[in-house]
Design a protein around this motif. Structure first.
Motif, PDB file in Angstrom:
ATOM      1  N   LEU A  81       1.780   9.443  -5.966  1.00  0.00           N
ATOM      2  CA  LEU A  81       2.146  10.799  -5.543  1.00  0.00           C
ATOM      3  C   LEU A  81       3.537  11.215  -6.011  1.00  0.00           C
ATOM      4  O   LEU A  81       3.941  12.361  -5.805  1.00  0.00           O
ATOM      5  CB  LEU A  81       2.090  10.894  -4.010  1.00  0.00           C
ATOM      6  CG  LEU A  81       0.713  10.669  -3.373  1.00  0.00           C
ATOM      7  CD1 LEU A  81       0.838  10.513  -1.875  1.00  0.00           C
ATOM      8  CD2 LEU A  81      -0.223  11.822  -3.712  1.00  0.00           C
ATOM      9  N   SER A  82       4.274  10.280  -6.610  1.00  0.00           N
ATOM     10  CA  SER A  82       5.646  10.528  -7.086  1.00  0.00           C
ATOM     11  C   SER A  82       6.560  11.020  -5.955  1.00  0.00           C
ATOM     12  O   SER A  82       7.285  12.014  -6.085  1.00  0.00           O
ATOM     13  CB  SER A  82       5.650  11.555  -8.224  1.00  0.00           C
ATOM     14  OG  SER A  82       4.856  11.105  -9.282  1.00  0.00           O
ATOM     15  N   VAL A  83       6.503  10.328  -4.852  1.00  0.00           N
ATOM     16  CA  VAL A  83       7.360  10.643  -3.700  1.00  0.00           C
ATOM     17  C   VAL A  83       7.977   9.346  -3.198  1.00  0.00           C
ATOM     18  O   VAL A  83       7.494   8.258  -3.526  1.00  0.00           O
ATOM     19  CB  VAL A  83       6.551  11.319  -2.552  1.00  0.00           C
ATOM     20  CG1 VAL A  83       6.051  12.691  -2.967  1.00  0.00           C
ATOM     21  CG2 VAL A  83       5.413  10.437  -2.076  1.00  0.00           C
ATOM     22  N   PRO A  84       9.048   9.420  -2.382  1.00  0.00           N
ATOM     23  CA  PRO A  84       9.648   8.195  -1.842  1.00  0.00           C
ATOM     24  C   PRO A  84       8.674   7.435  -0.931  1.00  0.00           C
ATOM     25  O   PRO A  84       7.806   8.031  -0.298  1.00  0.00           O
ATOM     26  CB  PRO A  84      10.850   8.704  -1.025  1.00  0.00           C
ATOM     27  CG  PRO A  84      11.137  10.063  -1.555  1.00  0.00           C
ATOM     28  CD  PRO A  84       9.836  10.621  -2.032  1.00  0.00           C
ATOM     29  N   VAL A  85       8.852   6.130  -0.877  1.00  0.00           N
ATOM     30  CA  VAL A  85       7.993   5.266  -0.047  1.00  0.00           C
ATOM     31  C   VAL A  85       8.078   5.674   1.423  1.00  0.00           C
ATOM     32  O   VAL A  85       7.073   5.681   2.141  1.00  0.00           O
ATOM     33  CB  VAL A  85       8.388   3.776  -0.219  1.00  0.00           C
ATOM     34  CG1 VAL A  85       7.584   2.880   0.710  1.00  0.00           C
ATOM     35  CG2 VAL A  85       8.210   3.340  -1.659  1.00  0.00           C
ATOM     36  N   ILE A 119       0.844  -1.206   0.000  1.00  0.00           N
ATOM     37  CA  ILE A 119       0.000   0.000   0.000  1.00  0.00           C
ATOM     38  C   ILE A 119       0.872   1.246   0.000  1.00  0.00           C
ATOM     39  O   ILE A 119       0.587   2.215  -0.699  1.00  0.00           O
ATOM     40  CB  ILE A 119      -0.968  -0.016   1.210  1.00  0.00           C
ATOM     41  CG1 ILE A 119      -1.959  -1.180   1.040  1.00  0.00           C
ATOM     42  CG2 ILE A 119      -1.710   1.296   1.353  1.00  0.00           C
ATOM     43  CD1 ILE A 119      -2.915  -1.368   2.183  1.00  0.00           C
ATOM     44  N   TYR A 120       1.963   1.225   0.768  1.00  0.00           N
ATOM     45  CA  TYR A 120       2.889   2.354   0.777  1.00  0.00           C
ATOM     46  C   TYR A 120       3.481   2.571  -0.617  1.00  0.00           C
ATOM     47  O   TYR A 120       3.571   3.701  -1.101  1.00  0.00           O
ATOM     48  CB  TYR A 120       4.034   2.109   1.769  1.00  0.00           C
ATOM     49  CG  TYR A 120       3.644   2.179   3.227  1.00  0.00           C
ATOM     50  CD1 TYR A 120       2.762   3.146   3.703  1.00  0.00           C
ATOM     51  CD2 TYR A 120       4.179   1.283   4.145  1.00  0.00           C
ATOM     52  CE1 TYR A 120       2.420   3.217   5.042  1.00  0.00           C
ATOM     53  CE2 TYR A 120       3.843   1.338   5.489  1.00  0.00           C
ATOM     54  CZ  TYR A 120       2.962   2.313   5.933  1.00  0.00           C
ATOM     55  OH  TYR A 120       2.629   2.376   7.258  1.00  0.00           O
ATOM     56  N   GLU A 121       3.881   1.474  -1.247  1.00  0.00           N
ATOM     57  CA  GLU A 121       4.507   1.571  -2.569  1.00  0.00           C
ATOM     58  C   GLU A 121       3.528   2.114  -3.600  1.00  0.00           C
ATOM     59  O   GLU A 121       3.885   2.973  -4.423  1.00  0.00           O
ATOM     60  CB  GLU A 121       5.033   0.197  -3.004  1.00  0.00           C
ATOM     61  CG  GLU A 121       6.242  -0.260  -2.203  1.00  0.00           C
ATOM     62  CD  GLU A 121       6.536  -1.751  -2.378  1.00  0.00           C
ATOM     63  OE1 GLU A 121       5.928  -2.392  -3.265  1.00  0.00           O
ATOM     64  OE2 GLU A 121       7.375  -2.269  -1.618  1.00  0.00           O
ATOM     65  N   GLY A 122       2.279   1.632  -3.561  1.00  0.00           N
ATOM     66  CA  GLY A 122       1.268   2.109  -4.510  1.00  0.00           C
ATOM     67  C   GLY A 122       0.978   3.589  -4.338  1.00  0.00           C
ATOM     68  O   GLY A 122       0.898   4.345  -5.315  1.00  0.00           O
ATOM     69  N   ALA A 123       0.843   4.035  -3.094  1.00  0.00           N
ATOM     70  CA  ALA A 123       0.576   5.452  -2.821  1.00  0.00           C
ATOM     71  C   ALA A 123       1.770   6.317  -3.213  1.00  0.00           C
ATOM     72  O   ALA A 123       1.601   7.420  -3.752  1.00  0.00           O
ATOM     73  CB  ALA A 123       0.243   5.640  -1.343  1.00  0.00           C
TER      74      ALA A 123
END
Length: 201
Positions: A51-55, A43-47
């Motif tokens: 958002l184009s930000v680091p995990v 879920i962290y990776e998908g978000a």
């Protein structure tokens, strides 16, 4: 009561103003889901991709929001105290209101989840008390002071069983203790105390 947020938590939550209000609401939903079922790196990776930000940024944002909601729910803080607590984060009024709505919508559910989690700390179960007074005694010529004996019953703790603590005091000391605690609770609600909590780092 105001929450005192550490510099780490403030840094984790500093990501929230950079995203849309709908994303903040989604982070709140994710935080609640993680409380129920545990975290999920996917879920962290998908978000983070969306958002184009680091995990790590997403993970810290969700965990910071989870901490804010759980601590607020645990202490059952009021709307005013919640808004005063997030004031130190420097967010805009709109974001503060979104966080408040998240807290108000989910605090009962969060408290229910927290009550089901195992705890190593003993919790209050019951209190039994007795007043002992010696009515008469030939050898005693001075006034006899009554004694209040209390048995505090605790549930849970490391062994999961019940334990008790016996406390003994005289009525005047007990009244003094009660008045001191009531004065401390009243002082916590003053604007002066709020300003001090707001400036504690």
């Amino acid at each position: 009561m105001l929450l005192v947020l550490s510099e780490d938590h403030k840094e984790h939550l500093s990501f929230l103003p950079m995203v849309d209000s709908a994303v903040v609401g989604e982070f709140g939903r994710i935080a609640l889901e993680f409380l129920r079922r545990g975290t999920s790196p996917k879920i962290y990776e998908g978000a983070a991709r969306k958002l184009s930000v680091p995990v790590e940024t997403v993970q810290h944002g969700v965990e910071g929001l989870m901490f804010l909601m759980t601590e607020s729910s645990k202490h059952m803080i009021s709307e005013v105290d919640f808004l005063d607590s997030v004031l130190v984060l420097g967010f805009g009024e709109e974001l503060n209101q979104i966080l408040l709505q998240l807290y108000l919508q989910h605090h009962a559910q969060i408290r229910s989840i927290l009550s089901q989690l195992p705890s190593n700390l003993p919790a209050y179960h019951n209190l039994e008390w007795r007043l002992d007074v010696q009515l008469a005694s030939r050898p005693l010529r001075q006034q006899v002071v009554p004694t209040v004996t209390m048995r505090l019953l605790l549930a849970g703790g490391g062994d999961g069983g019940r334990s008790s603590r016996v406390l003994q005091t005289d009525p005047s000391s007990l009244l003094h203790l009660i008045s001191t605690l009531e004065a401390a609770l009243a002082a916590m609600k003053t604007s002066h105390a709020r300003r001090i909590f707001r400036n504690i780092k």
